[in-house]
Design a protein around this motif. Structure first.
Motif, PDB file in Angstrom:
ATOM      1  N   HIS A 152       5.740  -4.557   7.179  1.00 50.32           N
ATOM      2  CA  HIS A 152       7.048  -3.361   7.169  1.00 50.32           C
ATOM      3  C   HIS A 152       6.465  -2.222   6.646  1.00 50.32           C
ATOM      4  O   HIS A 152       5.449  -2.094   6.115  1.00 50.32           O
ATOM      5  CB  HIS A 152       8.064  -4.011   5.990  1.00 50.32           C
ATOM      6  CG  HIS A 152       8.481  -5.270   6.258  1.00 50.32           C
ATOM      7  ND1 HIS A 152       9.566  -5.760   6.990  1.00 50.32           N
ATOM      8  CD2 HIS A 152       7.871  -6.635   6.017  1.00 50.32           C
ATOM      9  CE1 HIS A 152      10.075  -7.041   7.121  1.00 50.32           C
ATOM     10  NE2 HIS A 152       8.976  -7.597   6.492  1.00 50.32           N
ATOM     11  N   GLN A 153       7.151  -1.258   7.350  1.00 50.96           N
ATOM     12  CA  GLN A 153       6.731   0.137   6.770  1.00 50.96           C
ATOM     13  C   GLN A 153       8.185   1.039   6.290  1.00 50.96           C
ATOM     14  O   GLN A 153       9.126   0.764   7.064  1.00 50.96           O
ATOM     15  CB  GLN A 153       6.156   0.776   8.080  1.00 50.96           C
ATOM     16  CG  GLN A 153       5.038   0.392   8.611  1.00 50.96           C
ATOM     17  CD  GLN A 153       4.387   0.963   9.940  1.00 50.96           C
ATOM     18  OE1 GLN A 153       5.194   1.259  10.707  1.00 50.96           O
ATOM     19  NE2 GLN A 153       3.323   1.462  10.002  1.00 50.96           N
ATOM     20  N   GLU A 154       8.030   1.571   5.282  1.00 48.84           N
ATOM     21  CA  GLU A 154       9.266   2.248   4.782  1.00 48.84           C
ATOM     22  C   GLU A 154       8.677   3.874   4.661  1.00 48.84           C
ATOM     23  O   GLU A 154       7.870   4.265   3.780  1.00 48.84           O
ATOM     24  CB  GLU A 154       9.746   1.606   3.439  1.00 48.84           C
ATOM     25  CG  GLU A 154      10.846   2.484   3.014  1.00 48.84           C
ATOM     26  CD  GLU A 154      11.325   1.715   1.659  1.00 48.84           C
ATOM     27  OE1 GLU A 154      11.570   2.714   0.832  1.00 48.84           O
ATOM     28  OE2 GLU A 154      11.519   0.581   1.713  1.00 48.84           O
ATOM     29  N   THR A 155       9.178   4.584   5.585  1.00 47.63           N
ATOM     30  CA  THR A 155       8.779   6.165   5.557  1.00 47.63           C
ATOM     31  C   THR A 155       9.676   6.786   4.683  1.00 47.63           C
ATOM     32  O   THR A 155      10.851   6.724   4.149  1.00 47.63           O
ATOM     33  CB  THR A 155       9.017   6.622   6.780  1.00 47.63           C
ATOM     34  OG1 THR A 155      10.167   6.407   7.572  1.00 47.63           O
ATOM     35  CG2 THR A 155       7.729   6.011   7.792  1.00 47.63           C
ATOM     36  N   VAL A 156       9.126   7.859   3.906  1.00 50.26           N
ATOM     37  CA  VAL A 156       9.715   8.764   2.960  1.00 50.26           C
ATOM     38  C   VAL A 156      10.745   9.646   3.484  1.00 50.26           C
ATOM     39  O   VAL A 156      11.792   9.873   2.926  1.00 50.26           O
ATOM     40  CB  VAL A 156       8.739   9.587   2.135  1.00 50.26           C
ATOM     41  CG1 VAL A 156       7.855   8.572   1.405  1.00 50.26           C
ATOM     42  CG2 VAL A 156       8.106  10.507   3.346  1.00 50.26           C
ATOM     43  N   LYS A 165       0.848  -1.220   0.122  1.00 57.81           N
ATOM     44  CA  LYS A 165       0.122  -0.042   0.107  1.00 57.81           C
ATOM     45  C   LYS A 165       0.785   1.076  -0.018  1.00 57.81           C
ATOM     46  O   LYS A 165       1.742   1.518   0.917  1.00 57.81           O
ATOM     47  CB  LYS A 165      -1.014   0.086   1.152  1.00 57.81           C
ATOM     48  CG  LYS A 165      -1.990   1.206   1.312  1.00 57.81           C
ATOM     49  CD  LYS A 165      -2.962   0.920   2.483  1.00 57.81           C
ATOM     50  CE  LYS A 165      -2.060   1.672   3.794  1.00 57.81           C
ATOM     51  NZ  LYS A 165      -2.798   1.835   4.892  1.00 57.81           N
ATOM     52  N   LYS A 166       0.498   2.097  -0.982  1.00 57.19           N
ATOM     53  CA  LYS A 166       1.345   3.569  -0.898  1.00 57.19           C
ATOM     54  C   LYS A 166       0.629   4.447  -0.195  1.00 57.19           C
ATOM     55  O   LYS A 166      -0.722   4.361  -0.125  1.00 57.19           O
ATOM     56  CB  LYS A 166       1.378   3.908  -2.282  1.00 57.19           C
ATOM     57  CG  LYS A 166       2.026   5.564  -2.369  1.00 57.19           C
ATOM     58  CD  LYS A 166       3.277   5.230  -2.198  1.00 57.19           C
ATOM     59  CE  LYS A 166       4.157   6.676  -2.474  1.00 57.19           C
ATOM     60  NZ  LYS A 166       3.963   6.925  -3.828  1.00 57.19           N
ATOM     61  N   SER A 167       1.150   5.070   0.735  1.00 60.03           N
ATOM     62  CA  SER A 167       0.517   6.217   1.514  1.00 60.03           C
ATOM     63  C   SER A 167       1.282   7.360   1.555  1.00 60.03           C
ATOM     64  O   SER A 167       2.248   7.342   0.949  1.00 60.03           O
ATOM     65  CB  SER A 167       0.208   5.761   3.170  1.00 60.03           C
ATOM     66  OG  SER A 167       1.747   5.639   3.605  1.00 60.03           O
ATOM     67  N   SER A 168       0.700   8.605   2.114  1.00 64.55           N
ATOM     68  CA  SER A 168       1.418   9.757   1.947  1.00 64.55           C
ATOM     69  C   SER A 168       2.610   9.741   2.954  1.00 64.55           C
ATOM     70  O   SER A 168       3.481  10.562   2.769  1.00 64.55           O
ATOM     71  CB  SER A 168       0.489  10.865   2.832  1.00 64.55           C
ATOM     72  OG  SER A 168       0.256  10.610   4.293  1.00 64.55           O
ATOM     73  N   SER A 169       2.732   8.811   4.034  1.00 64.85           N
ATOM     74  CA  SER A 169       3.908   8.707   4.771  1.00 64.85           C
ATOM     75  C   SER A 169       5.015   7.857   4.132  1.00 64.85           C
ATOM     76  O   SER A 169       6.151   7.644   4.710  1.00 64.85           O
ATOM     77  CB  SER A 169       3.671   8.212   6.086  1.00 64.85           C
ATOM     78  OG  SER A 169       3.107   7.256   6.152  1.00 64.85           O
ATOM     79  N   GLY A 170       4.671   6.942   3.018  1.00 62.39           N
ATOM     80  CA  GLY A 170       5.702   5.955   2.766  1.00 62.39           C
ATOM     81  C   GLY A 170       4.922   4.931   1.945  1.00 62.39           C
ATOM     82  O   GLY A 170       4.050   4.943   1.597  1.00 62.39           O
TER      83      GLY A 170
END
Length: 518
Positions: A28-32, A8-13
């Protein structure tokens, strides 16, 4: 077992969910805005050497300096230092290791002050992301990971994954690695290389050498604190490490990520048309695949797993604690020990899943339900070891102590994932106490009586939650009717579901709020 990746693409990454047989097993989360990623290369500058820690603090552009221990210098650090000096001086042959003369290796029992000096520029690689108030952990023992190989500069060794058990296959891969690798490069052969054709292995190694050339070019242009080259993004890294024939579907809701994944899959000779899907449904992608529902149920403090039993998971700065509770599980009084063993073994799979899911690292203490039988304790310990075999992170599990505790350590690479599954109650503000119905109704009556009799207000409206407005209308006669008979004035009611259970507003005839409980 079937595996699915939902991205999923979100505003935070980017958020990545790995489902095994429809059950969420990794998240997993990958923040911009994340400043450091595991595997990134930076040009650092030694800011301070600490003899007591046998370590150095290296400036790499972040708020906190990178932490570099003597053991993380690696045996080939002197060759790396020479290479960095040559590259920064503009030597065109710095990246060609065929003619490069390797320096003497360091000893394991040395001191960091004899190798590094303050102010020295150094090429480093991020080992662990910043955690809490600590800066990133870094290393000079650099490597470039690929699908089948890991390329290690300034080395001559070839290592084969211990998970490859076939002796003939090990010998084949070792011969191939020696024949393909350039001079002064070492190679680690990964598990997924088993059975792979020579052409694919050669292609992977050529890609790693291309990345090495990119690193050399980036180093020549870099300034202190600047990233030289980055590692693959979290999605590509995950595919590189876990992609196999068990993957049935990869779904993504972003066009750019979809195009990037198609290139990655094609590079690995995977038919992207079969498993890669661009999701364009009306529902959010995590709702469509039930990921959000699983996240809410699995990231709480209490996690149910079987027949009323549940885990209690607590996180602290120093360690993670997991407590196994039987809950309302019914035990057979004639064989309690067997029933307890059953609950504990059922808990093992969920514990292993939770550790992967939350990416717990460091020390983890598990408090199982007490058992007396030594054989059952040993069997439970083995069951935990078996369940943790699916975990790619390095870990070590100690035998159960006499207090029934199992301690394990797991490689801490990134901060543990914590997702808030609860929020502060807007009614009691976390105190757990609210006015009783008698107190609340009495309070409202006193306020309305004062407005009617002392302020001569007419046409008063009570705006409140549906539970309160229904309470005033219920019964015969209702509370509202009793007040009308007493005060000769009618109370208007308006339901507002956004108000808390015990919240209310009093509104006059001009639609102005004249009193409220908020």
């Amino acid at each position: 077992m079937s595996n699915e990746l939902i991205i999923k693409k979100s505003s935070s990454g980017i958020e990545i969910a790995l489902l095994s047989d429809k059950k969420l097993t990794e998240f997993h989360q990958e923040t911009v805005d994340s400043p450091f990623q595991v595997g990134d290369f930076y040009l650092g500058k030694v800011r301070k050497i600490s003899p007591s820690l046998n370590a150095a603090f290296v400036h790499i552009g972040g708020e906190k300096d990178g932490f570099l221990t003597y053991f993380d210098l690696g045996p080939n650090v002197r060759s790396l230092q020479k290479f960095v000096r040559m590259a920064l001086d503009g030597n065109r042959n710095a990246g060609d290791l065929d003619a490069f003369e390797l320096e003497e290796q360091t000893v394991k029992t040395g001191k960091i002050g004899s190798v590094l000096k303050s102010g020295e520029q150094l090429l480093i690689q991020v080992m662990k992301e910043p955690i809490a108030n600590k800066g990133p952990k870094i290393t000079c023992d650099i490597s470039l990971p690929g699908r089948y190989f890991i390329l290690v500069p300034f080395s001559r060794q070839v290592s084969i994954s211990k998970k490859i058990g076939n002796a003939k296959e090990k010998a084949r891969l070792k011969d191939i690695a020696y024949s393909l690798k350039p001079k002064n490069f070492g190679v680690i052969v990964r598990t997924v290389s088993e059975g792979v054709a020579l052409e694919e292995l050669d292609k992977d190694l050529r890609e790693l050498l291309r990345k090495w050339d990119e690193l050399v070019i980036g180093l020549r242009k870099a300034s202190v604190g600047q990233k030289v080259i980055g590692n693959a993004n979290r999605v590509d890294s995950l595919l590189r490490d876990i992609l196999n024939d068990s993957f049935t579907q990869i779904s993504v809701d972003d066009v750019e990520i979809h195009a990037s994944l198609k290139k990655t899959l094609d590079k690995y000779n995977v038919d992207s048309n079969k498993i890669l899907r661009l999701y364009q449904g009306k529902l959010p992608i995590y709702d469509q695949y039930g990921v959000n529902k699983q996240i809410k149920s699995l990231f709480g403090k209490n996690v149910p797993f079987s027949g009323g039993a549940y885990l209690v998971i607590e996180h602290t700065e120093a360690l993670h604690v997991i407590d196994v509770n039987s809950g309302n599980t019914s035990f057979d009084p004639s064989d309690r020990e067997e029933n307890v063993f059953k609950v504990n073994t059922e808990a093992v799979d969920e514990i292993a899943r939770q550790i992967r899911l939350r990416d717990m690292g460091g020390i983890i203490v598990i408090d199982f339900i007490d058992m007396k039988d030594p054989k059952k304790k040993a069997a439970l310990h083995q069951a935990l070891r078996d369940a943790m075999q699916k975990d790619r992170a390095r870990h070590n599990i100690l035998p159960m102590s006499k207090f029934g505790l199992v301690q394990l350590t797991r490689e801490r690479v990134r901060p543990a994932i914590e997702i808030a599954t609860s929020e502060l109650c807007s009614t009691c503000m976390g105190t757990g106490r609210v006015d009783s119905s008698v107190q609340l109704i009495g309070k409202i009556e006193n306020e309305i009586t004062y407005l009617w009799e002392n302020m001569n207000q007419k046409g008063i409206t009570l705006r409140a939650n549906a539970l309160i407005t229904h309470y005033f209308k219920a019964g015969l006669p209702s509370i509202r009717m009793k007040w009308f008979l007493k005060h000769k004035r009618w109370l208007h009611l308006e339901t507002d579901p956004n108000l808390p259970i015990t919240g209310y507003e009093l509104i006059n005839a001009d639609k102005q709020i004249i009193n409220n409980s908020l």
